[in-house]
Design a protein around this motif. Structure first.
Motif, PDB file in Angstrom:
ATOM      1  N   SER A  84       0.815  -1.220   0.000  1.00  0.00           N
ATOM      2  CA  SER A  84       0.000   0.000   0.000  1.00  0.00           C
ATOM      3  C   SER A  84       0.841   1.259   0.000  1.00  0.00           C
ATOM      4  CB  SER A  84      -0.916   0.009   1.234  1.00  0.00           C
ATOM      5  OG  SER A  84      -0.158   0.222   2.419  1.00  0.00           O
ATOM      6  N   GLY A  85       2.051   1.199   0.575  1.00  0.00           N
ATOM      7  CA  GLY A  85       2.861   2.398   0.722  1.00  0.00           C
ATOM      8  C   GLY A  85       2.294   3.360   1.745  1.00  0.00           C
ATOM      9  N   LEU A  86       1.233   2.945   2.429  1.00  0.00           N
ATOM     10  CA  LEU A  86       0.558   3.846   3.352  1.00  0.00           C
ATOM     11  C   LEU A  86       1.395   4.197   4.579  1.00  0.00           C
ATOM     12  CD1 LEU A  86      -1.988   5.450   3.905  1.00  0.00           C
ATOM     13  CD2 LEU A  86      -2.981   3.410   4.972  1.00  0.00           C
ATOM     14  N   PRO A  87       2.165   3.273   5.165  1.00  0.00           N
ATOM     15  CA  PRO A  87       2.913   3.646   6.373  1.00  0.00           C
ATOM     16  C   PRO A  87       3.813   4.868   6.180  1.00  0.00           C
ATOM     17  CG  PRO A  87       2.875   1.270   6.153  1.00  0.00           C
ATOM     18  CD  PRO A  87       2.270   1.819   4.895  1.00  0.00           C
ATOM     19  N   PHE A  88       4.532   4.942   5.067  1.00  0.00           N
ATOM     20  CA  PHE A  88       5.385   6.119   4.864  1.00  0.00           C
ATOM     21  C   PHE A  88       4.542   7.380   4.768  1.00  0.00           C
ATOM     22  CE2 PHE A  88       7.312   9.310   2.114  1.00  0.00           C
ATOM     23  CZ  PHE A  88       8.453   9.602   2.854  1.00  0.00           C
ATOM     24  N   LYS A  89       3.454   7.325   4.032  1.00  0.00           N
ATOM     25  CA  LYS A  89       2.608   8.516   3.884  1.00  0.00           C
ATOM     26  C   LYS A  89       1.983   8.912   5.220  1.00  0.00           C
ATOM     27  CE  LYS A  89       0.278   6.821   0.328  1.00  0.00           C
ATOM     28  NZ  LYS A  89      -0.679   6.739  -0.801  1.00  0.00           N
ATOM     29  N   GLU A  90       1.635   7.937   6.030  1.00  0.00           N
ATOM     30  CA  GLU A  90       1.102   8.253   7.357  1.00  0.00           C
ATOM     31  C   GLU A  90       2.149   8.969   8.214  1.00  0.00           C
ATOM     32  OE1 GLU A  90      -2.221   4.733   8.042  1.00  0.00           O
ATOM     33  OE2 GLU A  90      -0.125   4.347   8.591  1.00  0.00           O
ATOM     34  N   HIS A  91       3.384   8.532   8.114  1.00  0.00           N
ATOM     35  CA  HIS A  91       4.436   9.188   8.890  1.00  0.00           C
ATOM     36  C   HIS A  91       4.762  10.571   8.311  1.00  0.00           C
ATOM     37  CE1 HIS A  91       4.971   5.236  10.753  1.00  0.00           C
ATOM     38  NE2 HIS A  91       5.643   5.879  11.700  1.00  0.00           N
ATOM     39  N   ALA A  92       4.684  10.703   6.992  1.00  0.00           N
ATOM     40  CA  ALA A  92       4.875  12.018   6.391  1.00  0.00           C
ATOM     41  C   ALA A  92       3.797  12.983   6.877  1.00  0.00           C
ATOM     42  CB  ALA A  92       4.857  11.913   4.874  1.00  0.00           C
ATOM     43  N   ALA A  93       2.561  12.501   6.941  1.00  0.00           N
ATOM     44  CA  ALA A  93       1.460  13.332   7.444  1.00  0.00           C
ATOM     45  C   ALA A  93       1.675  13.692   8.909  1.00  0.00           C
ATOM     46  CB  ALA A  93       0.131  12.610   7.258  1.00  0.00           C
ATOM     47  N   ALA A  94       2.147  12.726   9.700  1.00  0.00           N
ATOM     48  CA  ALA A  94       2.404  12.995  11.116  1.00  0.00           C
ATOM     49  C   ALA A  94       3.510  14.031  11.279  1.00  0.00           C
ATOM     50  CB  ALA A  94       2.780  11.693  11.830  1.00  0.00           C
ATOM     51  N   TRP A  95       4.541  13.936  10.437  1.00  0.00           N
ATOM     52  CA  TRP A  95       5.635  14.905  10.515  1.00  0.00           C
ATOM     53  C   TRP A  95       5.159  16.299  10.099  1.00  0.00           C
ATOM     54  CZ3 TRP A  95       8.436  17.943   6.994  1.00  0.00           C
ATOM     55  CH2 TRP A  95       9.599  18.516   7.517  1.00  0.00           C
ATOM     56  N   MET A  96       4.307  16.382   9.087  1.00  0.00           N
ATOM     57  CA  MET A  96       3.752  17.681   8.677  1.00  0.00           C
ATOM     58  C   MET A  96       2.945  18.304   9.816  1.00  0.00           C
ATOM     59  SD  MET A  96       4.689  18.427   5.503  1.00  0.00           S
ATOM     60  CE  MET A  96       3.468  19.605   4.903  1.00  0.00           C
ATOM     61  N   LYS A  97       2.226  17.477  10.551  1.00  0.00           N
ATOM     62  CA  LYS A  97       1.469  17.961  11.705  1.00  0.00           C
ATOM     63  C   LYS A  97       2.433  18.421  12.801  1.00  0.00           C
ATOM     64  CE  LYS A  97      -1.985  18.423  14.668  1.00  0.00           C
ATOM     65  NZ  LYS A  97      -2.946  19.547  14.590  1.00  0.00           N
ATOM     66  N   HIS A  98       3.457  17.618  13.066  1.00  0.00           N
ATOM     67  CA  HIS A  98       4.433  17.929  14.108  1.00  0.00           C
ATOM     68  C   HIS A  98       5.203  19.200  13.767  1.00  0.00           C
ATOM     69  CE1 HIS A  98       7.805  17.258  16.918  1.00  0.00           C
ATOM     70  NE2 HIS A  98       8.594  17.536  15.892  1.00  0.00           N
ATOM     71  N   ARG A  99       5.649  19.329  12.540  1.00  0.00           N
ATOM     72  CA  ARG A  99       6.546  20.426  12.149  1.00  0.00           C
ATOM     73  C   ARG A  99       5.796  21.713  11.812  1.00  0.00           C
ATOM     74  NH1 ARG A  99       8.962  24.244  10.714  1.00  0.00           N
ATOM     75  NH2 ARG A  99      10.878  24.367   9.454  1.00  0.00           N
ATOM     76  N   PHE A 100       4.646  21.595  11.148  1.00  0.00           N
ATOM     77  CA  PHE A 100       3.965  22.788  10.652  1.00  0.00           C
ATOM     78  C   PHE A 100       2.546  22.975  11.203  1.00  0.00           C
ATOM     79  CE2 PHE A 100       6.791  21.318   7.143  1.00  0.00           C
ATOM     80  CZ  PHE A 100       7.685  22.383   7.141  1.00  0.00           C
ATOM     81  N   GLY A 101       2.035  21.969  11.914  1.00  0.00           N
ATOM     82  CA  GLY A 101       0.659  22.051  12.383  1.00  0.00           C
ATOM     83  C   GLY A 101      -0.350  21.852  11.273  1.00  0.00           C
ATOM     84  N   VAL A 102       0.059  21.200  10.190  1.00  0.00           N
ATOM     85  CA  VAL A 102      -0.797  21.003   9.015  1.00  0.00           C
ATOM     86  C   VAL A 102      -1.422  19.611   9.061  1.00  0.00           C
ATOM     87  CG1 VAL A 102      -0.820  20.797   6.495  1.00  0.00           C
ATOM     88  CG2 VAL A 102       0.513  22.614   7.588  1.00  0.00           C
TER      89      VAL A 102
END
Length: 413
Positions: A84-102
């Motif tokens: 699925s490739g989903l785990p990397f995208k989930e972590h990318a989304a988590a990092w965007m939330k952590h770093r930018f609040g997005v």
């Protein structure tokens, strides 16, 4: 019959095996610099290569261990697309939330890429039809114009000049050009200029783009390379930006993973989906062990107990020492606020080779006489003439040695 065979043979001899499109890709100056470097090395010069912006440090030990362990697993060698490739995208989304609040939907608002250049090269094909137009910065990273050439899209160039803090004059772009454009592409922190933008600028940009229904494409490859306390923002932090913008992120510079080739595009789901659809017809995705390593890098960055310094700390220290060393040699260069590059006006030459030094002639002669590689500003567009780009990709001692050699070059010693 014999005459016909001769004519046919002559016709085949004249056939070319190279498309005209290739002449539109990038700048030939990069090939020239490579040839200059080869010649200088062959003559016995000790080369200090400050040309290509490739990190000279590896990822952290933890990231390398994850990559190694994953590469040894027998279940990691199917096509990545079968997962699925989903785990990397989930972590990318988590990092965007952590770093930018997005907040991002990893399924629909993120697509994984073989490095951000992969996405930059293909985005115009996914968004545009031949004959469309796009607004691009000048100077700009060469793949920006090359991607338009591949897609048959016309570039409308926006000059980035010192008097305007290297920002485009958004109001100076004619309404007709805004209305025709499919997207506008910008890059802050900027390569090659190293300029930074704030949220106020991004808010104005989004408002302008909404007025003319233009997609904003922002390349944020250097998000973790701000200096002097600067934390480069994401354009997706602007309210309602997800309706009007997409943003490229790369693990190459932020996590020293340039050779791994992994990044992603985030933002507007229609544009992200278009690139995902195109990419599904081109390749099978990022090697799974590399995705595992990318997940480890993002996790480590979000773990406050890991105490891993941002990539920018190293380059900030190198910037300080290198700028001071150049100053001592008589070349007063503005200190960059971000990235791994110094955008330097041509040095005050105390001797002359010809009537007028250009970024190309100075770069070539500097390499020939000193062994120091820099990139002529003209490689990034016509607005780059009068500058050279210097990459801080050597150890501190070598940077100081480069500055000393450049000083002797300036003085004609």
């Amino acid at each position: 019959m014999e005459e016909e065979r001769v004519i046919e043979a002559m016709s085949k001899d004249k056939r070319k095996w190279r498309s005209e499109r290739l002449s539109l890709l990038g700048s030939s100056i990069f090939a020239e610099v490579a040839a200059w470097k080869t010649a200088a090395a062959a003559s016995g010069q000790d080369i200090i290569d400050l040309g290509i912006g490739s990190p000279d440090k590896p990822p952290t030990p933890a990231v390398r261990q994850v990559l190694s362990d994953a590469a040894l697993r027998s279940d990691m060698y199917a096509y990545p697309a079968t997962r699925s490739g989903l785990p990397f995208k989930e972590h990318a989304a988590a990092w965007m939330k952590h770093r930018f609040g997005v907040e991002l939907d990893p399924v629909h608002e993120i697509v994984t890429l073989l490095g951000s250049q992969d996405g930059l090269a293909h985005l115009a094909m996914a968004l545009c039809d031949p004959g469309d137009t796009a607004l691009l910065p000048d100077p700009g990273y060469p793949i920006y114009t090359a991607s338009l050439a591949l897609a048959g899209v016309e570039a409308v160039l926006m000059p980035l000049r010192e008097e305007n803090r290297y920002m485009p004059d958004l109001d100076g772009i004619a309404d007709e050009q805004w209305d025709k454009a499919t997207f506008i592409l910008l890059n802050y922190p900027n390569n090659p200029i190293s300029a930074v933008a704030d949220l106020a600028f991004f808010e104005c940009l989004i408002a302008k783009a909404r007025k003319h229904n233009v997609l904003v494409v922002h390349d944020l490859a250097y998000s973790e390379m701000g200096f002097d306390g600067c934390e480069p923002p994401s354009i997706l932090q602007v309210p309602e930006a997800l309706e009007q913008a997409v943003e490229f992120h790369s693990l190459s510079k932020s996590f020293n993973m340039a050779g791994c080739r992994i990044g992603y595009l985030a933002g507007n789901r229609e544009a992200v989906g278009a690139l995902r659809e195109l990419k599904a017809n081109i390749d099978y995705g990022v090697f799974d062990p590399v995705q595992e390593a990318g997940i480890a890098a993002l996790r480590e960055a979000m773990d406050v107990t890991a105490n891993v310094p941002k990539a920018g700390k190293l380059y900030e220290h190198r910037r300080n020492r290198f700028i001071d060393a150049l100053y001592a040699e008589g070349w007063h260069v503005p200190a960059p606020k971000a990235t791994m590059f110094v955008w330097a006006p041509l040095p005050p030459m105390q001797w002359t080779l010809s009537e007028r030094w250009t970024s190309r002639t100075i770069s070539q002669e500097m390499l020939k006489r000193t062994g120091v590689v820099v990139v002529p500003g003209e490689a990034f567009g016509t607005e780059g003439e009068g500058y050279v780009r210097i990459a801080l990709v050597e150890e501190e001692e070598r940077l100081i040695e480069a500055a000393k050699r450049i000083g002797r070059f300036i003085r004609g010693e």
